[in-house]
Structure formats: structure tokens, C-alpha cells
Design a protein around this motif. Structure first.
Motif, PDB file in Angstrom:
ATOM      1  N   MET A   1     -11.644  17.807 -48.431  1.00 13.66           N
ATOM      2  CA  MET A   1     -11.885  16.518 -47.781  1.00 13.66           C
ATOM      3  C   MET A   1     -11.279  16.530 -46.377  1.00 13.66           C
ATOM      4  O   MET A   1     -10.187  17.039 -46.172  1.00 13.66           O
ATOM      5  N   ARG A   2     -11.993  15.922 -45.462  1.00 17.06           N
ATOM      6  CA  ARG A   2     -11.507  15.746 -44.096  1.00 17.06           C
ATOM      7  C   ARG A   2     -10.926  14.336 -43.984  1.00 17.06           C
ATOM      8  O   ARG A   2     -11.525  13.390 -44.455  1.00 17.06           O
ATOM      9  N   ASN A   3      -9.783  14.218 -43.331  1.00 17.08           N
ATOM     10  CA  ASN A   3      -9.169  12.900 -43.167  1.00 17.08           C
ATOM     11  C   ASN A   3      -9.710  12.210 -41.929  1.00 17.08           C
ATOM     12  O   ASN A   3      -9.915  12.840 -40.892  1.00 17.08           O
ATOM     13  N   ALA A   4      -9.939  10.919 -42.052  1.00 14.12           N
ATOM     14  CA  ALA A   4     -10.372  10.084 -40.933  1.00 14.12           C
ATOM     15  C   ALA A   4      -9.832   8.680 -41.158  1.00 14.12           C
ATOM     16  O   ALA A   4      -9.585   8.278 -42.297  1.00 14.12           O
ATOM     17  N   PRO A 140     -19.244   0.622 -49.465  1.00 11.87           N
ATOM     18  CA  PRO A 140     -20.289   1.642 -49.525  1.00 11.87           C
ATOM     19  C   PRO A 140     -20.162   2.677 -48.409  1.00 11.87           C
ATOM     20  O   PRO A 140     -20.477   3.844 -48.600  1.00 11.87           O
ATOM     21  N   LEU A 141     -19.678   2.239 -47.253  1.00  9.07           N
ATOM     22  CA  LEU A 141     -19.473   3.158 -46.142  1.00  9.07           C
ATOM     23  C   LEU A 141     -18.443   4.224 -46.525  1.00  9.07           C
ATOM     24  O   LEU A 141     -18.651   5.414 -46.290  1.00  9.07           O
ATOM     25  N   MET A 142     -17.348   3.809 -47.126  1.00 13.30           N
ATOM     26  CA  MET A 142     -16.292   4.744 -47.522  1.00 13.30           C
ATOM     27  C   MET A 142     -16.776   5.672 -48.641  1.00 13.30           C
ATOM     28  O   MET A 142     -16.443   6.857 -48.655  1.00 13.30           O
ATOM     29  N   GLU A 143     -17.582   5.143 -49.553  1.00  7.24           N
ATOM     30  CA  GLU A 143     -18.138   5.975 -50.620  1.00  7.24           C
ATOM     31  C   GLU A 143     -19.087   7.025 -50.050  1.00  7.24           C
ATOM     32  O   GLU A 143     -19.043   8.189 -50.445  1.00  7.24           O
ATOM     33  N   GLN A 144     -19.937   6.629 -49.117  1.00  6.58           N
ATOM     34  CA  GLN A 144     -20.865   7.569 -48.485  1.00  6.58           C
ATOM     35  C   GLN A 144     -20.100   8.615 -47.671  1.00  6.58           C
ATOM     36  O   GLN A 144     -20.453   9.796 -47.680  1.00  6.58           O
ATOM     37  N   ALA A 146     -17.211   9.887 -48.279  1.00  9.90           N
ATOM     38  CA  ALA A 146     -16.645  10.886 -49.193  1.00  9.90           C
ATOM     39  C   ALA A 146     -17.727  11.740 -49.842  1.00  9.90           C
ATOM     40  O   ALA A 146     -17.637  12.973 -49.856  1.00  9.90           O
ATOM     41  N   ALA A 147     -18.766  11.093 -50.367  1.00 12.09           N
ATOM     42  CA  ALA A 147     -19.778  11.812 -51.141  1.00 12.09           C
ATOM     43  C   ALA A 147     -20.649  12.721 -50.284  1.00 12.09           C
ATOM     44  O   ALA A 147     -20.942  13.852 -50.679  1.00 12.09           O
ATOM     45  N   TYR A 149     -20.324  13.310 -46.617  1.00 10.53           N
ATOM     46  CA  TYR A 149     -19.741  13.979 -45.454  1.00 10.53           C
ATOM     47  C   TYR A 149     -18.339  14.539 -45.693  1.00 10.53           C
ATOM     48  O   TYR A 149     -17.748  15.108 -44.797  1.00 10.53           O
ATOM     49  N   GLN A 150     -17.801  14.347 -46.885  1.00 10.48           N
ATOM     50  CA  GLN A 150     -16.458  14.803 -47.233  1.00 10.48           C
ATOM     51  C   GLN A 150     -15.382  14.274 -46.288  1.00 10.48           C
ATOM     52  O   GLN A 150     -14.442  14.968 -45.920  1.00 10.48           O
ATOM     53  N   PHE A 151     -15.543  13.012 -45.892  1.00  9.49           N
ATOM     54  CA  PHE A 151     -14.514  12.323 -45.113  1.00  9.49           C
ATOM     55  C   PHE A 151     -13.762  11.382 -46.040  1.00  9.49           C
ATOM     56  O   PHE A 151     -14.362  10.549 -46.716  1.00  9.49           O
ATOM     57  N   SER A 152     -12.457  11.511 -46.064  1.00  4.07           N
ATOM     58  CA  SER A 152     -11.608  10.565 -46.771  1.00  4.07           C
ATOM     59  C   SER A 152     -11.167   9.524 -45.749  1.00  4.07           C
ATOM     60  O   SER A 152     -10.319   9.797 -44.896  1.00  4.07           O
ATOM     61  N   LEU A 153     -11.782   8.336 -45.811  1.00  2.00           N
ATOM     62  CA  LEU A 153     -11.485   7.291 -44.839  1.00  2.00           C
ATOM     63  C   LEU A 153     -10.319   6.423 -45.299  1.00  2.00           C
ATOM     64  O   LEU A 153     -10.343   5.880 -46.392  1.00  2.00           O
TER      65      LEU A 153
END
Length: 160
Positions: A1-4, A140-144, A146-147, A149-153
Motif C-alpha cells: 500500500m502507498r500512503n497518502a 467510497p473514495l477511500m475504498e476505491q 485502496a482497492a 490504486y493501492q493508496f491508503s488514504l
């Protein structure tokens, strides 16, 4: 996961210059990563005009706050193509109901994208984009993020 970080500016954008000042601010850098939904030709002036026109045509959809402004800061991510693809998906979520524009900034340690979303919808009878309504978009933005783009917001509220 990438952090953002998803940085939400807790500021009442209610003065007469809120639309102009916020849109001009996000486009002040001289780079090609400036995006507009619903305006042609694409320019800050046309985005500003669109935001004002929507408020005039749909006064029943307005609130005192004229825009919502938030940023996604991308930690150590340097892949501009990936960032632009991801941020375009975010803008497309909002653009279904509200005018939106966004710009990638490369003037700080981390790449970050500023979003300016009109609080007034161009769909009759749609609620203004108050802070409460805005928060409904973020799950939903945070779920998308992660699922797909592998961004952990991480959500951060910034009082300005």
C-alpha cells in the motif's frame, strides 16, 4: 500500500471572492497538470464562470459556502501518470453532480493535488455540497483508493 493524505480544509469559503481566489490559487503553478470538468476551452476563467453560473441558475441548490477545497498529498509517490489517473477518478465522482476542477502541484516535498468543487449542483433538487455531504463522498473514495490504486488514504482536517 502507498500512503497518502486526504487533507480537508476546514474553512468557510463564503466571501464574494471565494470561487475566484480558490480556483486561481490551485492554478498558480506553471505546469501542464491542470484539469477542468465541464468547461471549454479549459481555463481558470471558464471554471470560475461555470461555478458562478451554476449558483445563479440553481439558487435552490446553494448554501453560503461556495466551494469545497481539499488536497490529496502523495507521500513518496512520484508516478505522475498514476496520480493523474487516480485524481481524475476522484473528480469524476464529484462531476456527476457538481462542477469540479483540480491541479497537481509539484512545488513541495510531496506531489499533491488540489480539488475545488462547487457546493452548488447543476442537477435540480440536489443538496448543496456541505461538509456533511462531502464526507459521504469520502468513504467510497477511500475504498476505491485502496482497492484499485493501492493508496491508503488518511483523512486529515486542516483548520485554516
Amino acid at each position: 500500500m502507498r500512503n497518502a493524505n486526504l487533507i480537508i480544509f476546514n474553512k468557510p469559503y463564503i466571501n464574494d471572492e471565494a470561487i475566484e481566489n480558490t480556483i486561481r490559487y490551485i492554478y498558480h503553478l506553471d505546469n501542464p497538470h491542470k484539469f477542468y470538468y465541464g468547461t471549454y476551452p479549459p481555463s481558470p476563467e471558464n471554471a470560475i464562470s461555470l461555478f458562478h453560473q451554476v449558483r445563479e441558475v440553481f439558487p435552490q441548490n446553494t448554501c453560503d459556502q461556495q466551494v469545497q477545497h481539499f488536497v490529496i498529498s502523495f507521500g513518496g509517490v512520484k508516478d505522475i501518470r498514476l496520480i493523474n489517473e487516480f485524481t481524475n477518478q476522484i473528480a469524476s465522482l464529484f462531476s456527476q453532480s457538481y462542477p469540479v476542477c483540480f491541479a497537481l502541484h509539484d512545488d513541495e516535498k510531496h506531489l499533491h493535488t488540489h480539488f475545488v468543487v462547487s457546493t452548488t449542483s447543476y442537477i435540480p433538487g440536489t443538496a448543496p455540497l456541505t461538509s456533511k455531504v462531502l464526507n459521504h463522498f469520502f468513504l467510497p473514495l477511500m475504498e476505491q483508493a485502496a482497492a484499485v490504486y493501492q493508496f491508503s488514504l488518511k483523512k486529515v482536517i486542516k483548520n485554516v
